[in-house]
Design a protein around this motif. Structure first.
Motif, mmCIF file in Angstrom:
data_model
loop_
_atom_site.group_PDB
_atom_site.id
_atom_site.type_symbol
_atom_site.label_atom_id
_atom_site.label_comp_id
_atom_site.label_asym_id
_atom_site.label_seq_id
_atom_site.Cartn_x
_atom_site.Cartn_y
_atom_site.Cartn_z
ATOM 1 N N VAL A 1 4.528 6.133 3.678
ATOM 2 C CA VAL A 1 5.308 6.076 4.263
ATOM 3 C C VAL A 1 6.484 6.030 4.585
ATOM 4 O O VAL A 1 6.758 6.350 3.600
ATOM 5 C CB VAL A 1 4.815 4.458 4.132
ATOM 6 C CG1 VAL A 1 5.926 3.187 4.290
ATOM 7 C CG2 VAL A 1 3.244 3.775 3.722
ATOM 8 N N HIS B 1 9.718 4.394 3.070
ATOM 9 C CA HIS B 1 9.180 4.146 1.634
ATOM 10 C C HIS B 1 9.601 5.611 1.566
ATOM 11 O O HIS B 1 10.189 5.935 0.174
ATOM 12 C CB HIS B 1 8.013 4.089 1.167
ATOM 13 C CG HIS B 1 7.125 3.017 0.984
ATOM 14 N ND1 HIS B 1 5.859 2.391 1.282
ATOM 15 C CD2 HIS B 1 7.206 1.627 2.343
ATOM 16 C CE1 HIS B 1 5.663 1.472 1.601
ATOM 17 N NE2 HIS B 1 6.870 0.879 2.277
ATOM 18 N N CYS C 1 5.301 8.860 -1.342
ATOM 19 C CA CYS C 1 4.685 8.311 -0.623
ATOM 20 C C CYS C 1 4.919 8.718 1.048
ATOM 21 O O CYS C 1 6.106 9.596 1.279
ATOM 22 C CB CYS C 1 4.975 6.485 -0.392
ATOM 23 S SG CYS C 1 4.494 5.992 0.624
ATOM 24 N N MET D 1 10.877 6.587 -3.267
ATOM 25 C CA MET D 1 9.937 7.004 -3.030
ATOM 26 C C MET D 1 9.037 8.407 -2.871
ATOM 27 O O MET D 1 8.424 8.882 -2.456
ATOM 28 C CB MET D 1 8.694 6.360 -3.111
ATOM 29 C CG MET D 1 7.740 5.350 -3.722
ATOM 30 S SD MET D 1 6.070 4.260 -2.364
ATOM 31 C CE MET D 1 6.291 3.214 -4.199
ATOM 32 N N HIS E 1 0.679 -1.153 0.561
ATOM 33 C CA HIS E 1 -0.426 0.476 -0.044
ATOM 34 C C HIS E 1 0.620 1.170 0.172
ATOM 35 O O HIS E 1 2.148 1.187 1.242
ATOM 36 C CB HIS E 1 -0.662 -0.079 1.360
ATOM 37 C CG HIS E 1 -2.045 -0.317 0.864
ATOM 38 N ND1 HIS E 1 -2.084 -2.612 1.607
ATOM 39 C CD2 HIS E 1 -3.345 -0.700 0.453
ATOM 40 C CE1 HIS E 1 -3.236 -3.266 1.611
ATOM 41 N NE2 HIS E 1 -4.316 -1.907 0.712
ATOM 42 N N HIS E 2 0.932 2.351 -0.896
ATOM 43 C CA HIS E 2 1.207 3.639 -0.615
ATOM 44 C C HIS E 2 0.172 4.347 -0.154
ATOM 45 O O HIS E 2 -0.339 4.932 -1.489
ATOM 46 C CB HIS E 2 1.876 3.924 -2.169
ATOM 47 C CG HIS E 2 3.082 2.617 -2.118
ATOM 48 N ND1 HIS E 2 4.056 2.366 -1.580
ATOM 49 C CD2 HIS E 2 3.050 1.404 -2.988
ATOM 50 C CE1 HIS E 2 4.764 0.892 -1.805
ATOM 51 N NE2 HIS E 2 3.702 0.693 -2.539
#
Ligand code: C2O
Ligand code: CU
Length: 451
Positions: A436, A439, A434, A444, A381-382
């Motif tokens: 997160v 990440h 992202c 990302m 999930h992002h």
């Protein structure tokens, strides 16, 4: 010690009414100690704004000018990012890209900008985020409507999680390989406004506006309210047609405003369940009704908030861009020989968190409508966040998203795609990344230039 053990040992804690209408206009970052898991357990070393996690609830009125003086007494550099606010680029709090970092051991910076949109927002560092947010640096930024809906209480729940050891110490494994290349740093202890909560006391017949903020590094919440059907009236601070789908899902950084009508009987109690990770469902807390008779026995329909004045993108003529997110465990991870410690990619390229000087991924014409097709080519999930703008979530996997909504963060399921659309009307260099945080820190992210 896991959450359940903590619950067993912690005395029933009530949710303290929020310090509403806070006039606090300065933030001082320093280490602090906080009792996250009940007074009977040891306190935890945290990093805090003004001595407490979460930091002060900053409340302003729509159209007001925010002015916050920041003083950094930590031993590391920091910045403050005002998540979701459409503000001038220089106030966005991204180190090197929009401002120099606020120096360790006494650095200062004053943020000042207008607040065009009402809604539920938040603030957090944008430097060394996995550690700085993971140690407790975040707070709510509430911009009240000029004509707020009538409610009995307006309450914020800052949701967060921690990885604590048996002595309630925050495990200092920030940015580790496992977390970074998988789902991010998901903790073992969930707190609401900086402590495990047993109960949320209410009175029958009350109408509560509940503002949920996911301030976790990586945990996704899927909250349902036993015996209740709250109305979702705003997502990421932006008004949405009142609706309820059985549960509200919040990826990191996402917010939801709920109208919780306390329709149950005096003296009753009801669980708030988080079952986003179905095999790890748990009770967040109990909604606990006092014995008092109901405040009212008839509720008006859920209020509709007045939309903020966000320019509507023109889909037919919009410039389209396809942005592919890749990497991670079980995916096309960047070669570790070439890109040590970077596990995620944007259009095939990993960008390290400390490289804010890199060339923009895209340059968008100022004032032009744009559609981004966000493609999640990974098994994870992002929650993808764009700075400086608010976008329409047009579709997910080709299906229109209803009710229509604006957002600043969209949760991409594994191997899925979403289309977002917006008018690129805010000049500057803006992060797309992202949320997160592990990440973001390992590749990302990208810069989108509006010029
Ligand atoms: Cu909430 Cu780039 O941040
Ligand atoms: Cu991610």
């Amino acid at each position: 010690m896991n959450r359940r053990e903590f619950l067993a040992t912690s005395a029933a804690l009530t949710l303290y009414p929020n310090v509403a209408w806070s006039k606090s206009r300065s933030l001082r970052l320093a280490p602090a100690r906080q009792s996250l898991v009940g007074e009977a357990n040891p306190a935890t070393d945290v990093w805090a704004y003004n001595g407490a996690v979460p930091g002060p609830e900053l409340r302003f009125r729509q159209g007001e000018r925010l002015k916050v003086a920041v003083q950094n007494a930590l031993g590391v550099e920091t910045t403050v990012h005002w998540h979701g606010i459409r503000l001038p680029n220089a106030m966005d709090g991204v180190p090197h890209l929009t401002q120099p970092p606020i120096a360790a051991n006494g650095g200062r910076f004053v943020y000042e900008f207008d607040l065009p949109d009402a809604g539920t927002y938040w603030y957090h560092p944008h430097l060394g985020s996995p550690e700085q947010v993971g140690r407790g640096l975040y707070g709510a930024l509430i911009v009240e409507e000029r004509d707020p809906p009538a409610v009995d209480r307006d309450i914020v729940w800052v949701l967060s999680d921690w990885r604590l050891d048996r002595e309630a110490r925050n495990v200092e494994d920030f940015g580790g390989f496992m977390d970074s290349s998988h789902a991010g740093r998901i903790g073992n202890t969930v707190t609401v406004n900086g402590a495990i909560r047993e109960t949320f006391p209410v009175r029958a017949g009350e109408r509560v506006r509940l503002r949920l903020i996911n301030a976790s590094n990586a945990r996704i919440y899927g909250l349902s309210f036993e015996g209740h059907e709250p109305w979702v009236i705003a997502l990421d601070g932006q008004p949405v047609a009142p609706h309820w789908d059985g549960r509200v899902v919040l990826g990191p950084a996402m917010r939801a405003d709920l109208i919780l009508d306390c329709t149950a009987a005096p003296g009753s109690r009801h669980r708030v369940i988080d079952d986003f990770y179905s095999r790890r469902a748990y009770r967040l807390l109990n909604i606990e009704y006092s014995k008092e008779g109901p405040l009212r026995d008839f509720f008006q329909p859920a209020p509709r908030l007045r939309p903020n004045a966000i320019p509507e993108p023109e889909l037919a003529t919009a410039a389209r861009h396809r942005i592919v997110f890749g990497g991670g465990m079980m995916g096309a991870m960047p070669s570790q020989r070439e890109h040590r410690g970077l596990f995620w990619t944007v259009n095939g390229k990993p960008v390290p968190e400390d490289d804010h000087a890199h060339a923009p991924l895209l340059t968008l014409g100022k004032g032009k409508s744009c559609v981004f097709e966000l493609v999640n080519d990974t098994s994870w999930h992002h929650p993808m966040h764009l700075h400086g703008h608010v976008f329409r979530v047009v579709s997910k996997n080709g299906k229109a998203v209803m009710p229509q909504q604006w957002a600043d963060t969209v949760l991409l399921d594994p191997d899925s795609r979403a289309e977002i659309a917006f008018v690129a009307d805010n000049p500057g260099d803006w992060m797309l990344h992202c949320h997160v945080l592990e990440h973001q820190a390992t590749g990302m992210m990208a810069v989108v230039r509006v010029a």
